[in-house]
Design a protein around this motif. Structure first.
Motif, PDB file in Angstrom:
ATOM      1  N   ALA A  34       0.847  -1.194   0.000  1.00  0.00           N
ATOM      2  CA  ALA A  34       0.000   0.000   0.000  1.00  0.00           C
ATOM      3  C   ALA A  34       0.881   1.243   0.000  1.00  0.00           C
ATOM      4  O   ALA A  34       2.031   1.204   0.437  1.00  0.00           O
ATOM      5  CB  ALA A  34      -0.899  -0.009   1.236  1.00  0.00           C
ATOM      6  N   GLN A  35       0.333   2.333  -0.507  1.00  0.00           N
ATOM      7  CA  GLN A  35       1.065   3.602  -0.560  1.00  0.00           C
ATOM      8  C   GLN A  35       2.487   3.380  -1.078  1.00  0.00           C
ATOM      9  O   GLN A  35       3.470   3.796  -0.482  1.00  0.00           O
ATOM     10  CB  GLN A  35       1.056   4.286   0.803  1.00  0.00           C
ATOM     11  N   ALA A  36       2.552   2.735  -2.225  1.00  0.00           N
ATOM     12  CA  ALA A  36       3.836   2.330  -2.802  1.00  0.00           C
ATOM     13  C   ALA A  36       4.766   3.501  -3.068  1.00  0.00           C
ATOM     14  O   ALA A  36       5.983   3.338  -3.079  1.00  0.00           O
ATOM     15  CB  ALA A  36       3.594   1.548  -4.084  1.00  0.00           C
ATOM     16  N   TRP A  37       4.215   4.676  -3.235  1.00  0.00           N
ATOM     17  CA  TRP A  37       5.025   5.859  -3.504  1.00  0.00           C
ATOM     18  C   TRP A  37       5.995   6.173  -2.373  1.00  0.00           C
ATOM     19  O   TRP A  37       6.969   6.898  -2.567  1.00  0.00           O
ATOM     20  CB  TRP A  37       4.138   7.066  -3.811  1.00  0.00           C
ATOM     21  N   LYS A  38       5.744   5.585  -1.178  1.00  0.00           N
ATOM     22  CA  LYS A  38       6.677   5.828  -0.076  1.00  0.00           C
ATOM     23  C   LYS A  38       7.331   4.537   0.430  1.00  0.00           C
ATOM     24  O   LYS A  38       7.922   4.517   1.495  1.00  0.00           O
ATOM     25  CB  LYS A  38       5.994   6.583   1.067  1.00  0.00           C
ATOM     26  N   ALA A  39       7.257   3.461  -0.361  1.00  0.00           N
ATOM     27  CA  ALA A  39       7.824   2.171   0.050  1.00  0.00           C
ATOM     28  C   ALA A  39       9.277   1.993  -0.368  1.00  0.00           C
ATOM     29  O   ALA A  39       9.991   1.180   0.221  1.00  0.00           O
ATOM     30  CB  ALA A  39       6.987   1.023  -0.527  1.00  0.00           C
TER      31      ALA A  39
ATOM     32  N   ASN B 182      11.701  -2.681   6.814  1.00  0.00           N
ATOM     33  CA  ASN B 182      12.334  -3.986   7.053  1.00  0.00           C
ATOM     34  C   ASN B 182      11.315  -5.122   7.131  1.00  0.00           C
ATOM     35  O   ASN B 182      11.593  -6.238   6.713  1.00  0.00           O
ATOM     36  CB  ASN B 182      13.182  -3.952   8.329  1.00  0.00           C
ATOM     37  N   LYS B 183      10.143  -4.856   7.676  1.00  0.00           N
ATOM     38  CA  LYS B 183       9.112  -5.897   7.748  1.00  0.00           C
ATOM     39  C   LYS B 183       8.627  -6.287   6.359  1.00  0.00           C
ATOM     40  O   LYS B 183       8.360  -7.445   6.087  1.00  0.00           O
ATOM     41  CB  LYS B 183       7.960  -5.451   8.633  1.00  0.00           C
ATOM     42  N   LEU B 184       8.518  -5.323   5.470  1.00  0.00           N
ATOM     43  CA  LEU B 184       8.147  -5.621   4.085  1.00  0.00           C
ATOM     44  C   LEU B 184       9.256  -6.420   3.401  1.00  0.00           C
ATOM     45  O   LEU B 184       8.979  -7.370   2.658  1.00  0.00           O
ATOM     46  CB  LEU B 184       7.856  -4.324   3.325  1.00  0.00           C
ATOM     47  N   ALA B 185      10.493  -6.083   3.663  1.00  0.00           N
ATOM     48  CA  ALA B 185      11.623  -6.850   3.111  1.00  0.00           C
ATOM     49  C   ALA B 185      11.571  -8.298   3.603  1.00  0.00           C
ATOM     50  O   ALA B 185      11.811  -9.234   2.824  1.00  0.00           O
ATOM     51  CB  ALA B 185      12.947  -6.194   3.496  1.00  0.00           C
ATOM     52  N   GLU B 186      11.236  -8.486   4.873  1.00  0.00           N
ATOM     53  CA  GLU B 186      11.104  -9.849   5.419  1.00  0.00           C
ATOM     54  C   GLU B 186       9.963 -10.603   4.738  1.00  0.00           C
ATOM     55  O   GLU B 186      10.074 -11.804   4.494  1.00  0.00           O
ATOM     56  CB  GLU B 186      10.869  -9.794   6.931  1.00  0.00           C
ATOM     57  N   ARG B 187       8.868  -9.904   4.422  1.00  0.00           N
ATOM     58  CA  ARG B 187       7.756 -10.552   3.714  1.00  0.00           C
ATOM     59  C   ARG B 187       8.201 -11.016   2.331  1.00  0.00           C
ATOM     60  O   ARG B 187       7.814 -12.089   1.879  1.00  0.00           O
ATOM     61  CB  ARG B 187       6.561  -9.601   3.602  1.00  0.00           C
ATOM     62  N   PHE B 188       9.023 -10.217   1.646  1.00  0.00           N
ATOM     63  CA  PHE B 188       9.560 -10.633   0.348  1.00  0.00           C
ATOM     64  C   PHE B 188      10.459 -11.858   0.515  1.00  0.00           C
ATOM     65  O   PHE B 188      10.435 -12.764  -0.321  1.00  0.00           O
ATOM     66  CB  PHE B 188      10.332  -9.494  -0.328  1.00  0.00           C
ATOM     67  N   ASP B 189      11.238 -11.894   1.586  1.00  0.00           N
ATOM     68  CA  ASP B 189      12.087 -13.067   1.849  1.00  0.00           C
ATOM     69  C   ASP B 189      11.240 -14.324   2.018  1.00  0.00           C
ATOM     70  O   ASP B 189      11.529 -15.367   1.423  1.00  0.00           O
ATOM     71  CB  ASP B 189      12.941 -12.857   3.106  1.00  0.00           C
ATOM     72  N   LEU B 190      10.193 -14.239   2.829  1.00  0.00           N
ATOM     73  CA  LEU B 190       9.308 -15.388   3.056  1.00  0.00           C
ATOM     74  C   LEU B 190       8.568 -15.786   1.782  1.00  0.00           C
ATOM     75  O   LEU B 190       8.409 -16.972   1.477  1.00  0.00           O
ATOM     76  CB  LEU B 190       8.307 -15.073   4.170  1.00  0.00           C
ATOM     77  N   PHE B 191       8.116 -14.799   1.035  1.00  0.00           N
ATOM     78  CA  PHE B 191       7.396 -15.012  -0.219  1.00  0.00           C
ATOM     79  C   PHE B 191       8.261 -15.782  -1.221  1.00  0.00           C
ATOM     80  O   PHE B 191       7.838 -16.796  -1.789  1.00  0.00           O
ATOM     81  CB  PHE B 191       6.987 -13.637  -0.772  1.00  0.00           C
ATOM     82  N   THR B 192       9.488 -15.308  -1.426  1.00  0.00           N
ATOM     83  CA  THR B 192      10.348 -15.957  -2.424  1.00  0.00           C
ATOM     84  C   THR B 192      10.814 -17.330  -1.955  1.00  0.00           C
ATOM     85  O   THR B 192      10.909 -18.255  -2.767  1.00  0.00           O
ATOM     86  CB  THR B 192      11.546 -15.067  -2.796  1.00  0.00           C
ATOM     87  N   GLN B 193      11.076 -17.483  -0.666  1.00  0.00           N
ATOM     88  CA  GLN B 193      11.466 -18.801  -0.153  1.00  0.00           C
ATOM     89  C   GLN B 193      10.315 -19.788  -0.336  1.00  0.00           C
ATOM     90  O   GLN B 193      10.534 -20.934  -0.733  1.00  0.00           O
ATOM     91  CB  GLN B 193      11.872 -18.712   1.320  1.00  0.00           C
TER      92      GLN B 193
END
Length: 181
Positions: free
Chosen positions: A142-147, A157-168
């Motif tokens: 959400a609100q990608a313009w500030k992500a 950092n929490k979003l980065a962790e979600r990407f880690d879990l997603f790709t794994q």
């Protein structure tokens, strides 16, 4: 080796959708996956007319062949008017069971406003309809313009962790469901 095709559903220059997709591509490559990124901004795809003959458009065959050869797919879409972008839906409509059945699929949505799951839910439905396997993990920004910072790096950092879990999860489930190493 897990072969992944990543498709972004935005035509916008400087797209947050492609910044998000690049997060997944980089992580998948770090996990040892072979990743092909298909940028719909550079492809000449016609509107799907329900037919089978798109021989005047070599990029349709390129799209179909890339997806057919892949073990897994990552789809990233901006959310427009509460749903998936038209360009991504059209690209998916240019394919069918032959290309997508049995593929393990991960989903990413990017929104300019408040968080919701409409585009993700619509993509989940589309992929289920063509007999693809959608992993339970998904990423909605959400609100990608500030992500992202000016270099395209995630600020949260929490979003980065979600990407880690997603790709794994995508790699692990592809290995299980498709029987690849």
């Amino acid at each position: 080796m897990v072969k992944v095709v990543a498709i972004g559903g935005s035509l916008r220059s400087g797209s947050s959708t492609y910044l998000a997709l690049q997060q997944a591509v980089d992580r998948l490559a770090a996990l040892g996956a072979e990743v092909t990124l298909l940028d719909l901004r550079t492809m000449d795809l016609p509107f799907c007319d329900g037919g089978d003959d798109y021989s005047d458009y070599p990029d349709v065959k390129r799209l179909q062949d890339a997806v057919k050869k892949a073990d897994a797919i990552v789809l990233a879409s901006p959310e427009y008017h509460g749903s998936v972008s038209g360009v991504l839906k059209n690209a998916l409509d240019l394919m069918g069971f032959e290309e997508m059945a049995g593929k393990v699929t991960g989903l990413i949505s990017v929104l300019g406003g408040q968080a919701n799951s409409n585009a993700l839910n619509d993509l989940r439905l589309i992929m289920r309809w063509v007999n693809a396997w959608v992993i339970p993990e998904q990423v909605g920004i959400a609100q990608a313009w500030k992500a992202f910072d000016e270099d395209g790096k995630l600020l949260d950092n929490k979003l980065a962790e979600r990407f880690d879990l997603f790709t794994q999860s995508l790699v692990d489930n592809t290995r299980k469901l498709r029987g690849v190493n």
